[in-house]
Design a protein around this motif. Sequence first.
Motif, PDB file in Angstrom:
ATOM      1  N   THR A 139      29.432 -11.294  93.872  1.00  0.00           N
ATOM      2  CA  THR A 139      30.844 -11.451  94.185  1.00  0.00           C
ATOM      3  C   THR A 139      31.049 -12.931  94.483  1.00  0.00           C
ATOM      4  O   THR A 139      30.316 -13.506  95.291  1.00  0.00           O
ATOM      5  CB  THR A 139      31.248 -10.605  95.410  1.00  0.00           C
ATOM      6  OG1 THR A 139      31.012  -9.231  95.104  1.00  0.00           O
ATOM      7  CG2 THR A 139      32.708 -10.813  95.762  1.00  0.00           C
ATOM      8  N   VAL A 140      32.013 -13.551  93.806  1.00  0.00           N
ATOM      9  CA  VAL A 140      32.251 -14.984  93.959  1.00  0.00           C
ATOM     10  C   VAL A 140      33.639 -15.197  94.547  1.00  0.00           C
ATOM     11  O   VAL A 140      34.634 -14.732  93.987  1.00  0.00           O
ATOM     12  CB  VAL A 140      32.157 -15.722  92.603  1.00  0.00           C
ATOM     13  CG1 VAL A 140      32.360 -17.217  92.789  1.00  0.00           C
ATOM     14  CG2 VAL A 140      30.844 -15.417  91.917  1.00  0.00           C
ATOM     15  N   GLN A 141      33.679 -15.897  95.673  1.00  0.00           N
ATOM     16  CA  GLN A 141      34.946 -16.228  96.319  1.00  0.00           C
ATOM     17  C   GLN A 141      34.980 -17.719  96.588  1.00  0.00           C
ATOM     18  O   GLN A 141      34.014 -18.276  97.127  1.00  0.00           O
ATOM     19  CB  GLN A 141      35.110 -15.463  97.626  1.00  0.00           C
ATOM     20  CG  GLN A 141      35.155 -13.961  97.423  1.00  0.00           C
ATOM     21  CD  GLN A 141      35.301 -13.196  98.721  1.00  0.00           C
ATOM     22  OE1 GLN A 141      34.781 -13.612  99.750  1.00  0.00           O
ATOM     23  NE2 GLN A 141      36.008 -12.090  98.670  1.00  0.00           N
ATOM     24  N   ILE A 142      36.084 -18.352  96.189  1.00  0.00           N
ATOM     25  CA  ILE A 142      36.278 -19.778  96.442  1.00  0.00           C
ATOM     26  C   ILE A 142      37.518 -19.916  97.309  1.00  0.00           C
ATOM     27  O   ILE A 142      38.597 -19.434  96.957  1.00  0.00           O
ATOM     28  CB  ILE A 142      36.420 -20.570  95.131  1.00  0.00           C
ATOM     29  CG1 ILE A 142      35.156 -20.389  94.285  1.00  0.00           C
ATOM     30  CG2 ILE A 142      36.681 -22.049  95.438  1.00  0.00           C
ATOM     31  CD1 ILE A 142      35.212 -21.053  92.919  1.00  0.00           C
ATOM     32  N   PRO A 178      41.649 -24.901 102.030  1.00  0.00           N
ATOM     33  CA  PRO A 178      42.600 -24.802 103.146  1.00  0.00           C
ATOM     34  C   PRO A 178      43.900 -24.086 102.761  1.00  0.00           C
ATOM     35  O   PRO A 178      44.590 -23.546 103.628  1.00  0.00           O
ATOM     36  CB  PRO A 178      42.868 -26.264 103.516  1.00  0.00           C
ATOM     37  CG  PRO A 178      41.614 -26.972 103.118  1.00  0.00           C
ATOM     38  CD  PRO A 178      41.168 -26.275 101.851  1.00  0.00           C
ATOM     39  N   ASP A 179      44.226 -24.062 101.454  1.00  0.00           N
ATOM     40  CA  ASP A 179      45.432 -23.375 100.992  1.00  0.00           C
ATOM     41  C   ASP A 179      45.230 -21.876 100.787  1.00  0.00           C
ATOM     42  O   ASP A 179      46.165 -21.162 100.473  1.00  0.00           O
ATOM     43  CB  ASP A 179      45.929 -23.992  99.683  1.00  0.00           C
ATOM     44  CG  ASP A 179      46.396 -25.426  99.876  1.00  0.00           C
ATOM     45  OD1 ASP A 179      46.915 -25.748 100.960  1.00  0.00           O
ATOM     46  OD2 ASP A 179      46.234 -26.223  98.938  1.00  0.00           O
ATOM     47  N   GLY A 180      43.982 -21.406 100.918  1.00  0.00           N
ATOM     48  CA  GLY A 180      43.730 -19.976 100.770  1.00  0.00           C
ATOM     49  C   GLY A 180      42.705 -19.674  99.690  1.00  0.00           C
ATOM     50  O   GLY A 180      42.006 -20.559  99.187  1.00  0.00           O
ATOM     51  N   LEU A 181      42.659 -18.403  99.315  1.00  0.00           N
ATOM     52  CA  LEU A 181      41.717 -17.920  98.313  1.00  0.00           C
ATOM     53  C   LEU A 181      42.143 -18.390  96.921  1.00  0.00           C
ATOM     54  O   LEU A 181      43.257 -18.136  96.489  1.00  0.00           O
ATOM     55  CB  LEU A 181      41.654 -16.393  98.360  1.00  0.00           C
ATOM     56  CG  LEU A 181      40.603 -15.703  97.513  1.00  0.00           C
ATOM     57  CD1 LEU A 181      39.199 -16.064  97.987  1.00  0.00           C
ATOM     58  CD2 LEU A 181      40.799 -14.184  97.576  1.00  0.00           C
ATOM     59  N   VAL A 182      41.250 -19.100  96.224  1.00  0.00           N
ATOM     60  CA  VAL A 182      41.531 -19.632  94.895  1.00  0.00           C
ATOM     61  C   VAL A 182      40.923 -18.753  93.812  1.00  0.00           C
ATOM     62  O   VAL A 182      41.462 -18.642  92.717  1.00  0.00           O
ATOM     63  CB  VAL A 182      40.980 -21.076  94.778  1.00  0.00           C
ATOM     64  CG1 VAL A 182      41.107 -21.615  93.372  1.00  0.00           C
ATOM     65  CG2 VAL A 182      41.671 -21.993  95.764  1.00  0.00           C
ATOM     66  N   TYR A 183      39.801 -18.116  94.141  1.00  0.00           N
ATOM     67  CA  TYR A 183      39.065 -17.365  93.127  1.00  0.00           C
ATOM     68  C   TYR A 183      38.336 -16.210  93.794  1.00  0.00           C
ATOM     69  O   TYR A 183      37.738 -16.385  94.851  1.00  0.00           O
ATOM     70  CB  TYR A 183      38.059 -18.305  92.441  1.00  0.00           C
ATOM     71  CG  TYR A 183      37.366 -17.700  91.252  1.00  0.00           C
ATOM     72  CD1 TYR A 183      37.942 -17.732  89.992  1.00  0.00           C
ATOM     73  CD2 TYR A 183      36.124 -17.093  91.385  1.00  0.00           C
ATOM     74  CE1 TYR A 183      37.304 -17.172  88.894  1.00  0.00           C
ATOM     75  CE2 TYR A 183      35.476 -16.539  90.289  1.00  0.00           C
ATOM     76  CZ  TYR A 183      36.076 -16.582  89.055  1.00  0.00           C
ATOM     77  OH  TYR A 183      35.444 -16.023  87.971  1.00  0.00           O
ATOM     78  N   ILE A 214      28.742 -14.837  97.051  1.00  0.00           N
ATOM     79  CA  ILE A 214      28.797 -16.295  97.020  1.00  0.00           C
ATOM     80  C   ILE A 214      30.151 -16.711  97.569  1.00  0.00           C
ATOM     81  O   ILE A 214      31.196 -16.319  97.027  1.00  0.00           O
ATOM     82  CB  ILE A 214      28.625 -16.830  95.583  1.00  0.00           C
ATOM     83  CG1 ILE A 214      27.249 -16.457  95.043  1.00  0.00           C
ATOM     84  CG2 ILE A 214      28.861 -18.341  95.545  1.00  0.00           C
ATOM     85  CD1 ILE A 214      27.052 -16.808  93.583  1.00  0.00           C
ATOM     86  N   THR A 215      30.125 -17.496  98.617  1.00  0.00           N
ATOM     87  CA  THR A 215      31.351 -18.029  99.191  1.00  0.00           C
ATOM     88  C   THR A 215      31.297 -19.544  99.087  1.00  0.00           C
ATOM     89  O   THR A 215      30.339 -20.163  99.564  1.00  0.00           O
ATOM     90  CB  THR A 215      31.514 -17.616 100.666  1.00  0.00           C
ATOM     91  OG1 THR A 215      31.436 -16.188 100.759  1.00  0.00           O
ATOM     92  CG2 THR A 215      32.840 -18.089 101.228  1.00  0.00           C
ATOM     93  N   ILE A 216      32.294 -20.104  98.442  1.00  0.00           N
ATOM     94  CA  ILE A 216      32.420 -21.554  98.345  1.00  0.00           C
ATOM     95  C   ILE A 216      33.638 -21.957  99.159  1.00  0.00           C
ATOM     96  O   ILE A 216      34.735 -21.427  98.954  1.00  0.00           O
ATOM     97  CB  ILE A 216      32.571 -22.000  96.876  1.00  0.00           C
ATOM     98  CG1 ILE A 216      31.275 -21.707  96.107  1.00  0.00           C
ATOM     99  CG2 ILE A 216      32.952 -23.477  96.797  1.00  0.00           C
ATOM    100  CD1 ILE A 216      31.347 -21.965  94.615  1.00  0.00           C
TER     101      ILE A 216
END
Length: 139
Positions: free
Chosen positions: A5-8, A11-16, A78-80
Amino acid sequence: MAHLTVQIVTPDGLVYDHHASFVSVRTLDGEMGILPRHENMIAVLAVDEVKVKRIDDDTHVNWIAVNGGIIEIANDIITIVADSAERARDIDISRAQRAKLRAEREIEEAQDKHLIDQERRAKVALQRAINRINVGNKL
């Protein structure tokens, strides 16, 4: 079949936020390919592209321009966390090209006036603009 699971996040929030079979990033220590069951770790990311090979189709790849940050890999998640990140489809290439030209002018001006801090900031801006252009052209 195991997947990542990939999360990017910026500061503006969740992008991906998607599932992947493979992720490629560049850390300050070099390139890193991540497959399911990768060891848990945290690393500092370079200004570069993130390649996400999606699980829905072997040919489905997402490209994201990430401007530094950190990556955490924990139990196939995966958290970026980055200052900024843009998917290739969202990048305005002409705007990025203008930013590149502006940064190049600022570097030249800073070098002429021996302004080290201004030159350093302009070099980072140039690196970010080039990254955005490269990722934007991956479509």
